[in-house]
Design a protein around this motif. Structure first.
Motif, short mmCIF file in Angstrom:
data_model
loop_
_atom_site.label_atom_id
_atom_site.label_comp_id
_atom_site.label_asym_id
_atom_site.label_seq_id
_atom_site.Cartn_x
_atom_site.Cartn_y
_atom_site.Cartn_z
N ALA A 56 0.86 -1.20 0.00
CA ALA A 56 0.00 0.00 0.00
C ALA A 56 0.89 1.24 0.00
O ALA A 56 0.67 2.19 0.76
CB ALA A 56 -0.92 -0.01 1.21
N ALA A 57 1.89 1.23 -0.88
CA ALA A 57 2.91 2.28 -0.87
C ALA A 57 2.34 3.67 -1.12
O ALA A 57 2.72 4.64 -0.46
CB ALA A 57 3.98 1.96 -1.91
N GLU A 58 1.42 3.76 -2.07
CA GLU A 58 0.88 5.08 -2.39
C GLU A 58 0.05 5.63 -1.23
O GLU A 58 0.09 6.83 -0.95
CB GLU A 58 0.05 5.02 -3.67
CG GLU A 58 -0.27 6.39 -4.23
CD GLU A 58 -0.51 6.39 -5.72
OE1 GLU A 58 -0.59 7.49 -6.30
OE2 GLU A 58 -0.62 5.29 -6.31
N GLU A 59 -0.66 4.76 -0.55
CA GLU A 59 -1.44 5.19 0.61
C GLU A 59 -0.51 5.66 1.72
O GLU A 59 -0.77 6.67 2.39
CB GLU A 59 -2.32 4.04 1.10
CG GLU A 59 -3.28 4.44 2.21
CD GLU A 59 -4.15 3.28 2.68
OE1 GLU A 59 -4.83 3.45 3.70
OE2 GLU A 59 -4.13 2.21 2.04
N CYS A 60 0.59 4.94 1.91
CA CYS A 60 1.58 5.34 2.92
C CYS A 60 2.16 6.71 2.58
O CYS A 60 2.33 7.57 3.46
CB CYS A 60 2.70 4.30 3.00
SG CYS A 60 3.90 4.61 4.31
N LEU A 61 2.44 6.93 1.30
CA LEU A 61 2.95 8.22 0.86
C LEU A 61 1.94 9.33 1.12
O LEU A 61 2.30 10.42 1.60
CB LEU A 61 3.30 8.16 -0.62
CG LEU A 61 3.75 9.49 -1.25
CD1 LEU A 61 5.04 9.98 -0.60
CD2 LEU A 61 3.93 9.33 -2.76
N GLU A 103 6.89 3.63 -10.30
CA GLU A 103 5.64 4.07 -10.91
C GLU A 103 5.11 5.33 -10.23
O GLU A 103 4.68 6.29 -10.89
CB GLU A 103 4.60 2.95 -10.81
CG GLU A 103 3.23 3.30 -11.35
CD GLU A 103 2.20 2.23 -11.04
OE1 GLU A 103 1.01 2.59 -10.91
OE2 GLU A 103 2.57 1.04 -10.92
N ILE A 104 5.14 5.34 -8.89
CA ILE A 104 4.63 6.49 -8.14
C ILE A 104 5.47 7.73 -8.44
O ILE A 104 4.93 8.82 -8.68
CB ILE A 104 4.64 6.19 -6.62
CG1 ILE A 104 3.59 5.12 -6.30
CG2 ILE A 104 4.36 7.46 -5.82
CD1 ILE A 104 3.68 4.58 -4.88
N GLN A 105 6.79 7.57 -8.45
CA GLN A 105 7.66 8.71 -8.72
C GLN A 105 7.45 9.24 -10.14
O GLN A 105 7.47 10.46 -10.38
CB GLN A 105 9.13 8.31 -8.51
CG GLN A 105 10.08 9.48 -8.31
CD GLN A 105 10.63 10.04 -9.60
OE1 GLN A 105 10.71 9.33 -10.60
NE2 GLN A 105 11.03 11.30 -9.58
N LYS A 106 7.23 8.33 -11.07
CA LYS A 106 6.98 8.73 -12.45
C LYS A 106 5.68 9.52 -12.56
O LYS A 106 5.59 10.51 -13.30
CB LYS A 106 6.92 7.50 -13.35
CG LYS A 106 6.74 7.81 -14.83
CD LYS A 106 6.74 6.53 -15.65
CE LYS A 106 6.55 6.84 -17.14
NZ LYS A 106 6.54 5.59 -17.96
N ASN A 107 4.66 9.09 -11.82
CA ASN A 107 3.35 9.74 -11.88
C ASN A 107 3.27 11.00 -11.02
O ASN A 107 2.40 11.84 -11.25
CB ASN A 107 2.26 8.76 -11.43
CG ASN A 107 2.07 7.62 -12.42
OD1 ASN A 107 2.36 7.76 -13.60
ND2 ASN A 107 1.58 6.48 -11.93
N LYS A 108 4.15 11.09 -10.01
CA LYS A 108 4.10 12.24 -9.11
C LYS A 108 5.47 12.89 -8.93
O LYS A 108 5.99 13.02 -7.82
CB LYS A 108 3.56 11.80 -7.74
CG LYS A 108 2.14 11.27 -7.77
CD LYS A 108 1.64 10.92 -6.37
CE LYS A 108 0.19 10.50 -6.40
NZ LYS A 108 -0.34 10.19 -5.05
#
Length: 298
Positions: free
Chosen positions: A83-88, A145-150
């Motif tokens: 749940a990496a994005e939620e943690c972020l 993926e998260i870093q690419k999108n954000k």
């Protein structure tokens, strides 16, 4: 002159010394972080699993220091790999700092996100409860993926507590090399093989626990005491100066204002002094940070 920063592979700069925020809790912890920022610290090393992000965020906001003048590091908790994005999202809400300069995978150890403890979930037999059908490679893919999108939220990504084998695995599987590997680094655990490997890949090692621990013999070592006395500084300042001279940023931690200030006042060690500190460490090899959820290859 002691270098003030190191360059990441991307060309961005990371300060050569930061404040570790582990166990800086409550009002006392907040005051230590606030003091550090007001007296020259340019990097904070935080983590979701320290459970003090609100205090870190409050200190950042109330320090009066411009956001762009602080290099903020935070880490994805073990029990949030799936749940990496939620943690972020929770991290960004707690810190309320706009963006992270560096986001790290805290350990290559995905623990059960729905387990019986938010930090170290266990099974009925007492063993660590790991995620099923999920690996740290999957986590690295998700962070990419998260870093690419954000990119406006996550400036750089890296890892922490990774061995050469673990680094090889994520690089071979994704083709994306982490910019940083934050690990335990001090004279008794100088990790030269890992350092050389990371240099070859353009990965910057960052050293946590640069003073060892309360169990280390550094502060009673007569040779270190002699070097410190000749320099008119503390053994802690010698150890931090040694780490930077070795080629990595250091992240000490303290709540004491005098020590916080002293830790910024470092010196250029001579080649002979560096060699002596290295030899002292090699004669007393020891890793202080151990974890039930991870077995180090050494």
């Amino acid at each position: 002159m002691v270098v003030k920063s190191f360059k990441l592979r991307s060309g961005a700069e990371i300060p050569s010394i930061g404040l570790g925020t582990w166990a800086l809790n409550g009002e006392e912890g907040y005051n230590a972080i606030l003091y550090a920022l007001k007296h020259g610290y340019k990097m904070l090393d935080a983590a979701y699993s320290y459970f003090n992000q609100d205090y870190v965020g409050k200190a950042i906001k109330e320090s009066g220091v411009k956001r762009e003048d602080i290099f903020i590091v935070d880490k994805l908790a073990n029990s949030w790999h799936t749940a990496a994005e939620e943690c972020l999202d929770i991290t960004m809400k707690n810190l309320d700092c706009g963006y992270l300069d560096l986001w790290l995978m805290h350990w290559p150890s995905p623990l059960n996100h729905h387990g019986n403890d938010p930090k170290t979930p266990t099974l009925p037999d007492g063993s660590v409860d790991f995620e099923k059908n999920w690996t740290y490679v999957d986590t690295w893919k998700k962070m990419i993926e998260i870093q690419k999108n954000k990119p406006e939220i996550i400036k750089h990504i890296g890892v922490s507590n990774f061995s050469i084998e673990e680094l090889e695995n994520i690089i071979n599987e994704t083709g994306v090399i982490p910019e940083v590997n934050e690990v335990e680094l001090h004279p008794s655990n100088n990790q030269q093989e890992l350092y050389k490997y990371c240099q070859s890949k353009g990965i910057l090692l960052v050293g946590y626990s640069p003073l060892g621990s309360s169990e280390s013999t550094f502060f009673t070592n007569p040779e270190l005491k002699e070097i410190a006395e000749k320099r008119g500084i503390s053994i802690a300042q010698i150890l931090l100066s040694w780490g930077i001279a070795q080629g990595w940023p250091v992240i000490p931690r303290s709540q004491n204002p005098a020590r916080l200030s002293a830790n910024l006042d470092l010196v250029d060690l001579t080649e002979d002094e560096i060699a002596k500190v290295t030899a002292i460490g090699n004669a007393h090899k020891r890793r202080f940070v151990l974890a039930s959820w991870h077995t180090f290859s050494d």
